[in-house]
Motif scaffolding. Structure first.
Motif, PDB file in Angstrom:
ATOM      1  N   GLU A  91      35.125  43.495  34.540  1.00  0.00           N
ATOM      2  CA  GLU A  91      35.132  42.599  35.696  1.00  0.00           C
ATOM      3  C   GLU A  91      34.978  43.393  36.981  1.00  0.00           C
ATOM      4  O   GLU A  91      34.160  43.090  37.841  1.00  0.00           O
ATOM      5  N   ARG A 114      41.894  45.541  24.843  1.00  0.00           N
ATOM      6  CA  ARG A 114      40.806  44.612  25.156  1.00  0.00           C
ATOM      7  C   ARG A 114      40.955  44.100  26.580  1.00  0.00           C
ATOM      8  O   ARG A 114      39.987  44.011  27.335  1.00  0.00           O
ATOM      9  N   GLN A 122      38.355  44.498  29.503  1.00  0.00           N
ATOM     10  CA  GLN A 122      37.741  43.363  30.183  1.00  0.00           C
ATOM     11  C   GLN A 122      37.964  43.425  31.683  1.00  0.00           C
ATOM     12  O   GLN A 122      37.079  43.123  32.471  1.00  0.00           O
TER      13      GLN A 122
END
Lengths: 627, 856
Positions: B811, B803, B807
């Motif tokens: 970003e 995860r 993420q």
């Protein structure tokens, strides 16, 4: 020097231009954007163009080189004439052209009888290049015979016509196609594809013959022809017709289930074939399958309400529509369908009579609304005419009452009463129907019919209002309305031949459904109603009187009989009461009760007597009786 | 002009009109003394007086023609003609003097001079009497025909001359030209000519003055020459030595025909028979009238512009056209027959049908102009109606267009306001708007179906399919190898294909030969391995190039696998086999056990089965058996058929005729030349018109009277040819849709290839663009990514890591969403992309076209 265009070429060109223009119009644009009149004007233009050209061509003596072109133009002009239903003109064109051909081949004097004439023409042409062209003309003659319903002539000429098809199908078309491919500008074009024409003629002939045989009662012969017809290449509509006619044949041969299958096939083939739906409805009616009948009626009505149902299929898209070639009386009677409103009325009536009251009421209301919105047009369509407006009002009222909507029913009855009351015959006029009526047949003469009919309508309206008040348990009002009804009815006197005019009695009722019968029924029902109302306000004597009178006027009235017994019971005349009840129960319900209007039926909504209770009382009484 | 006279040869009276006057001629036997009787020609000139509404005498006179008592003098004809010498129009009258014995006839043409004196102009003697076709023409010239010859006599020649042409059916007329006015038209009479059917008769023209012969077709087409009764040349001019003329001719077929330069322009049916004369009336502003007079006193007037009958009269003794009123335009004077001819011109009608009308002696009750025949009214009405209709059509079309445009505008405005106010715009369906969508948007159904099929329960038992027979055929340059298989119906197989392996002798690794495999499902009973009558309902093609595209195997219908007998064929080019010098080939069967089908593409278990060996004989020829006798029902014939089907391209057409039933297509095909039914599989028809290259296998399956499916096994060109002839048989409204079939590979793969290319190049271009900009950054990241160990997805911790990585990626991509790139590079990229997309669109369109309707 400048070489002028040869006559043949220029005329060929003119012909092809006209044909191309027509084809362009025929093909260009979808059916929606074109309306009938526009098409018609185009047809007229084409027709005049071809006729003009033909006048030019036939203005000079026949020349062998020109014959091919001439016959083509004759074909085109003739097709246009037939398309405009100018059959005699077209026939004249054909004979003139053929005579000119004969003039060239040999100087035979042409016979006046068409079949003989054509036979000589075919013989003299032999197997030359002209033969196909002459055959095309023969096809047009065939079309004219078909359109003018000369089926006998076609029958007599059947062999030749069949050979036409054989000859033309055996490669001639292919040859023509290849020829036209080679030099399309020089070959004179045809305004209508001759193969399509022959196909159309074949199936239309078979259909017309089938219809004719069916009307002559030769159903099985008709069936075989129709069977072959259904496999032919043809427009959808015509294939549906073959199935429809097969169905009718089977129905005539008392095979209703097979007939239904055929009708279904017709509908599947062409959804616009509403006559199939109508015929299946008739079969269901004949079979006594009421639910299916109602279903069919509903479908029929909704189909008829579609805008596409009324206009013919392929309107104007083709030069020779099948409807032009199918004009026989026997066929059109088979294809006829009653108007939408008439169907709606039957549907409403059927629903009301078969325990689908709420649906029936809706139908009646739709019908009345439709009649109000288009009272001028639509009413006078073919098929059985609708009943008169007061009759419809009364039927709708009765239906509303059955659906427990007494207020609406009363409003409708009020409508009938107010519109007719002023027109009701006065006292003087009352004697009139009596003067002229004939007792034997029980029919009242036409002159008096209107007035008597109106009187009966108003009477029935009062009766219904009485029923409504009973339903509302407003006994006094009920008594008033029943009295009004009765007072109106006693104005009608009945006169047997040679006798004095008298108030009619029950034993004079001859046939069901006649005015006299209706009168007696109304009397009986109104008296019964009043009697029942009296029982509710404990005026038993009046009640007894009315109920007994009711039973006199209309012995089959069960309500009156039962209530009469009840009143007698209440008055302590128990034996009479029992006798009265038993007599009433022993009455068999009349079979023909359905032939009467709905509003003449006994009301279902009044105060009811429990028959088990009555039987219990009888049982109680029995020991005392036997003792 | 031709004249048909019955009874009285020269009917009196003889009248002509000139300069608003009407001149009457008559022959009179005046007995001067008892023994000497002289014959006189008297004339009388009258002019119209408006005040008295009558013709009053202006001048009269007489000339003695003969003093012999025995001679009989008659007026043959009178007419105005231009005197060439004097250059004036003079009234001419032709008079005949018959000798007593009737052997010779003396003719003299007299002219009336301006001083009202009759002067003899031409005189000649003939041994016969002029009967018909006498014309007095410019010159003055007298022309007539006799016994197939045309003669003329004029002031210039002064003698009778014969035209040096043998003409039948001559027409004499004059052209309004400066020279060469008088002409004679006729058909060159050939000795063997029949009376009516002259097919190639030449119309010849002859100018009387110059003796020049010209093509008569310039004036009158030859079929008209023999039926022309009278002629009037409306205009003529010579442009570059080409004669341009407008001519009206009245024919014996009751028609008036207008010719322009020898081409029929218009035709009008005449109300009477036997036309005698045509005159033209110039009514000024109202146009010109043509007045045609007929035998037996009928007259009809028609408008020249519309070529429609304007009016007609009967029992008219003569018609004259002149400006009788002196108003500047022409009127026609109709002189009616009277029982007692006491007073001349007692009964007349002077009119131009445009307002001027003077009449005398006519029955007041009777209408002067009977209504024209109703058909003319009708025609006029129709013409007007059609014009009106066409105008209306144009108007309606314009209105419709306007409505459409205003609707579009409205919608656009609506959409705009919605967009401004932030509401969602509901666009109407294109069908509702009567628009045609350029692409289909509902293809999801198909996919779902496929999914459903895949999720069907499958038995898990597996067993090998049994190879019944292996056979091969050689056709031209190709080899067909076939296998008959029997599979257990409980173990369905999918993706069946054959491959051919060469055996290169010593070498241990056999090479795969590029082959195209097809599967035919034979609906034979499962139990009997040797099927008696095998029919071939469906065939699926798997193209199997050397580099196998596994996805293509899914094209087959897996649902059909309940049937347990199938034939698998492979077609390969023969040349590679022969090059490798191989005579024996191994045949391998590939298939996938069905139970794997729904387990996913990830782990299919392809099975390979060795079917046997094929020995090639280069001399064996292709399936002569079946082609020669399709009636054979042997296994060989069946194999022949199968290999034929494998060889030929297959096309399936769905034929749909919504409003016309198709009829018996099967029998139509059967009736084609060279078409025979294959008895081994009777639903197939073999069309073998010429040679194996033109072979065709046809299968017609009628779904309903209005629908059918046609399978064609043939080459593309042949299929098209066959469809073309089929279309002629089928109703015009029917549509032919190509359902499926083995199309050329290029066409089939064009779209996927184009899309693939587009995708790949997009990826490459963009990555290139971004890479070069941020190369170092990329490098860094790759390193950082490489350092991290790949997280195991099983554990919670691993999941957490995953995860986080994800993420982080998100970003990063967010920050890189709008990177700065070089504008030139970007432009180049978009240019390249649009080019590629264009290719893709084109391929998509072609594919769509090919799929929907092969022929529209």
């Amino acid at each position: 020097m400048h070489q002028p265009l040869c006559l043949l070429d220029s005329w060929s060109q003119e012909n092809n231009e006209a044909v191309n223009k027509w084809k362009q119009l025929e093909g260009g644009g979808d059916a929606l954007t074109r309306d009938q009149s526009q098409n018609h004007s185009r047809l007229i233009w084409c027709s005049s163009e071809f006729h003009k050209l033909l006048r030019k061509i036939q203005g000079i003596p026949p020349i062998a080189d020109h014959t091919q072109l001439e016959l083509t133009v004759v074909y085109n002009a003739c097709v246009c004439s037939i398309a405009q239903s100018q059959f005699s003109e077209a026939e004249l064109l054909l004979t003139r052209a053929t005579e000119r051909v004969l003039q060239m081949t040999e100087d035979d004097s042409a016979a006046s009888d068409p079949p003989v004439f054509w036979r000589t023409a075919l013989k003299s042409v032999g197997n030359t290049a002209l033969k196909p062209r002459v055959l095309y003309l023969l096809c047009l003659q065939w079309a004219i015979w078909l359109a003018t319903c000369q089926l006998k002539t076609i029958q007599g000429f059947q062999d030749e016509l069949l050979s036409v098809f054989e000859t033309l199908s055996a490669g001639v078309w292919e040859e023509e196609r290849s020829a036209s491919r080679r030099k399309s500008s020089d070959i004179p074009l045809l305004v209508m594809d001759q193969r399509r024409l022959i196909e159309l003629l074949q199936i239309c002939t078979l259909i017309a013959q089938g219809a004719e045989r069916l009307s002559e009662g030769q159903s099985s012969e008709a069936l075989s022809g129709l069977h072959t017809a259904s496999a032919l290449p043809a427009p959808r509509t015509l294939i549906a017709y073959t199935h429809l006619l097969s169905g009718s044949c089977l129905a005539h041969m008392s095979r209703p289930q097979m007939a239904l299958q055929c009708y279904r096939m017709a509908l599947e083939t062409d959804s616009r074939c509403v006559c199939a739906l109508y015929q299946s409805m008739l079969i269901y009616r004949q079979l006594g399958n009421t639910q299916a009948e109602i279903q069919a009626l509903r479908l029929l009505h909704s189909t008829l309400m579609l805008p596409s149902a009324t206009e013919p299929a392929l309107a104007g898209a083709h030069l020779l529509p099948p409807s032009l070639l199918l004009r026989s009386q026997s066929l059109s009677s088979l294809l006829s369908v009653p108007a939408a409103l008439s169907v709606l009325h039957s549907l409403a009536l059927k629903c009301v009579l078969h325990e689908r009251v709420s649906e029936g009421v809706e139908c009646y209301l739709d019908l009345l609304a439709a009649l109000h919105s288009e009272d001028q047009h639509g009413v006078h369509a073919e098929g059985p005419p609708l009943p008169k407006l007061p009759e419809l009002y009364l039927q709708a009222g009765a239906a509303l009452l059955m659906a427990r909507r007494p207020a609406d029913c009363m409003a409708l009855c009020d409508e009938v009463i107010t519109t007719s009351l002023e027109l009701l015959p006065g006292k003087v006029v009352l004697e009139e129907p009596v003067e002229k009526c004939e007792a034997e047949t029980g029919t009242l003469c036409a002159e008096g019919e209107d007035r008597v009919g109106m009187l009966l309508w108003v009477g029935a309206a009062y009766l219904l209002q009485g029923h409504c008040h009973i339903h509302l348990r407003d006994w006094k009002q009920a008594v008033t309305h029943y009295t009004r009804c009765f007072n109106l009815l006693v104005k009608v006197h009945f006169k047997k031949r040679g006798c004095q005019p008298q108030i009619p009695s029950a034993d004079m009722v001859g046939m069901q459904g006649t005015d006299l019968c209706i009168l007696q029924r109304l009397k009986g029902l109104s008296l019964a109603g009043r009697g029942i109302s009296f029982t509710q306000i404990d005026q038993n004597r009046e009640a007894l009187r009315d109920l007994q009178l009711s039973m006199q006027a209309f012995p089959e009235c069960t309500g009156a009989g039962l209530w009469c017994g009840e009143v007698l019971w209440r008055l302590g005349r128990r034996r009479e009461a029992v006798a009265c009840w038993e007599k009433t129960w022993s009455l068999t319900p009349q079979s023909s009760v359905q032939s009467l209007s709905v509003y003449l039926q006994e009301p279902q909504s009044g105060p009811l007597l429990d028959s088990t209770e009555l039987r219990r009382r009888i049982q109680e009484l029995r020991p005392t009786l036997s003792a | 002009m031709e004249r048909l006279l019955s009874g009285d040869l020269y009917p009196s009276p003889h009248r002509l009109s000139l300069c608003g006057k009407i001149i009457l001629f008559d022959c009179k036997r005046a007995s001067a003394t008892h023994d000497s009787e002289r014959s006189e020609l008297i004339f009388c000139s009258l002019s119209f007086e408006r005040e008295v509404n009558a013709f009053v005498k202006a001048a009269d006179g007489a000339a003695v023609i003969s003093r012999k008592r025995s001679a009989r003098v008659d007026v043959v004809k009178c007419k105005c003609a231009i005197n060439v010498q004097k250059r004036v129009t003079t009234p001419c009258v032709l008079v005949t003097k018959k000798s007593k014995k009737g052997l010779s006839f003396q003719y003299s043409l007299l002219t009336l001079s301006s001083s009202n004196r009759l002067e003899s102009c031409i005189e000649f003697k003939l041994p016969y009497q002029m009967r018909d076709n006498v014309s007095i023409l410019r010159g003055p010239t007298v022309a007539w025909s006799h016994a197939g010859n045309v003669f003329h006599a004029s002031l210039q020649t002064g003698e009778v001359r014969q035209i040096p042409l043998q003409l039948s059916h001559c027409v004499i007329g004059e052209l309004p030209l400066h020279t060469e006015q008088v002409f004679v038209l006729g058909l060159q009479s050939l000795p063997d000519q029949c009376s009516n059917t002259h097919s190639t008769g030449q119309a010849l023209g002859y100018f009387v003055q110059s003796g020049q012969v010209f093509d008569g077709n310039m004036i009158l087409p030859h079929p008209y020459v023999c039926i022309t009764r009278c002629i009037l040349v409306l205009s003529a001019e010579k442009v570059d030595d080409v004669l341009k003329s407008a001519v009206v001719a009245a024919t014996s077929n009751q028609q008036l025909v207008l010719f322009e330069n020898g081409i029929v322009k218009d035709v009008c049916q005449l109300p009477f028979d036997q036309p005698e004369n045509i005159q033209v009336v110039n009514t000024g502003r109202n146009g010109c009238l043509l007045v045609i007079s007929f035998h037996q006193g009928h007259v009809c007037a028609m408008w020249k512009e519309t070529f429609q009958i304007a009016s007609h009269w009967s029992s008219v003794s003569s018609v004259h056209v002149d400006d009788f009123l002196g108003c500047g335009t022409d009127q026609m004077l109709l002189l009616f027959k009277d029982r007692d001819l006491t007073e001349p011109l007692e009964k007349f009608l002077l009119t131009d049908l445009c307002g001027i009308s003077y009449s005398r002696g006519q029955d007041s009750g009777a209408p002067t102009t009977p209504p024209p025949p109703p058909e003319n009214d009708l025609l006029t009405l129709r013409a007007l109606e059609s014009r009106l209709q066409s105008g209306l059509t144009v108007l309606q079309e314009l209105q419709r267009e306007m409505r459409v445009k205003s609707r579009v505008l409205q919608q656009s405005v609506q959409a705009l306001t919605n967009a401004v106010s932030g509401r969602e715009t509901i666009l109407s369906q294109h069908e509702q708007e009567g628009l045609v969508a350029l692409w289909d948007c509902d293809d999801d159904d198909e996919d779902e179906k496929l999914k459903d099929e895949k999720t069907q329960d499958m038995p898990a038992v597996s067993s090998q399919p049994q190879v019944d027979k292996l056979w091969h055929r050689i056709a031209e340059e190709r080899l067909v190898v076939g296998v008959m298989l029997t599979t257990d119906s409980s173990v369905p197989v999918a993706s069946v294909s054959l491959s051919i392996l060469t055996e290169t002798g010593q070498s241990s690794t056999p090479a795969v030969i590029q082959a195209q495999s097809q599967v035919f499902w034979l609906p034979a009973p499962c139990s009997s391995s040797s099927s008696s009558s095998s029919s071939l309902p469906s065939a699926h093609t798997f193209s199997e190039p050397a580099a196998k595209r596994s996805k293509q195997h899914n094209v087959g219908r897996p649902t059909d696998l309940n049937t347990c007998r199938l034939a698998v064929t492979a077609v390969a080019r023969l040349t590679p086999l022969l090059i490798s010098g191989c005579v024996k080939c191994r045949v391998m069967l590939h298939y996938v056990q069905r139970r794997d089908a729904f387990a996913g593409v990830s782990n299919p278990t392809p099975v390979v089965l060795h079917c046997g060996q094929v020995a090639l004989d280069i001399h064996s020829n292709f399936q002569t058996q079946l082609l020669k006798t399709p009636e054979l029902k042997t296994d060989d014939a069946r194999e022949d058929l199968l290999s034929l089907m494998a060889l030929l391209d297959r096309w399936v057409f769905h034929i749909d005729s919504p409003d016309h039933s198709l009829g018996d297509v099967d029998s139509w095909i059967h009736k084609l030349a060279g078409c025979r039914r294959i008895e081994a599989s009777p639903q197939y028809l073999l069309l073998n018109s010429s040679g194996p290259s033109a072979l065709m296998l046809l299968h017609w399956h009628q779904i309903s009277p209005f629908q059918g499916e046609l399978s064609v096994h043939a080459s593309q060109l042949q299929t098209l040819q066959f469809l073309d002839s089929l279309l002629a048989y089928l109703p015009t409204s029917c549509s032919i849709r190509s359902v499926r079939g083995t199309r050329g590979q290029g066409a089939a793969q064009m779209l996927p290839l184009a899309l693939e290319k587009e995708l790949v190049s997009l990826r490459e271009c963009v990555s290139l663009l971004l890479c070069e900009e941020e190369e170092e950054e990329e490098e860094e990241k790759r390193k950082s990514l490489g350092h991290e160990e790949t997280p195991e997805p099983g554990s919670v911790k691993g999941l957490q890591r995953c995860r986080e990585v994800f993420q982080g990626d998100v970003e990063r991509s967010k920050t890189r969403l709008s990177p700065l790139v070089d504008v030139w590079r970007y432009r180049r990229l978009t240019q390249n992309m649009s080019k590629l997309q264009l290719d893709g669109d084109l391929a998509a369109l072609l594919d769509l076209d090919a799929q929907r309707t092969l022929l529209s």
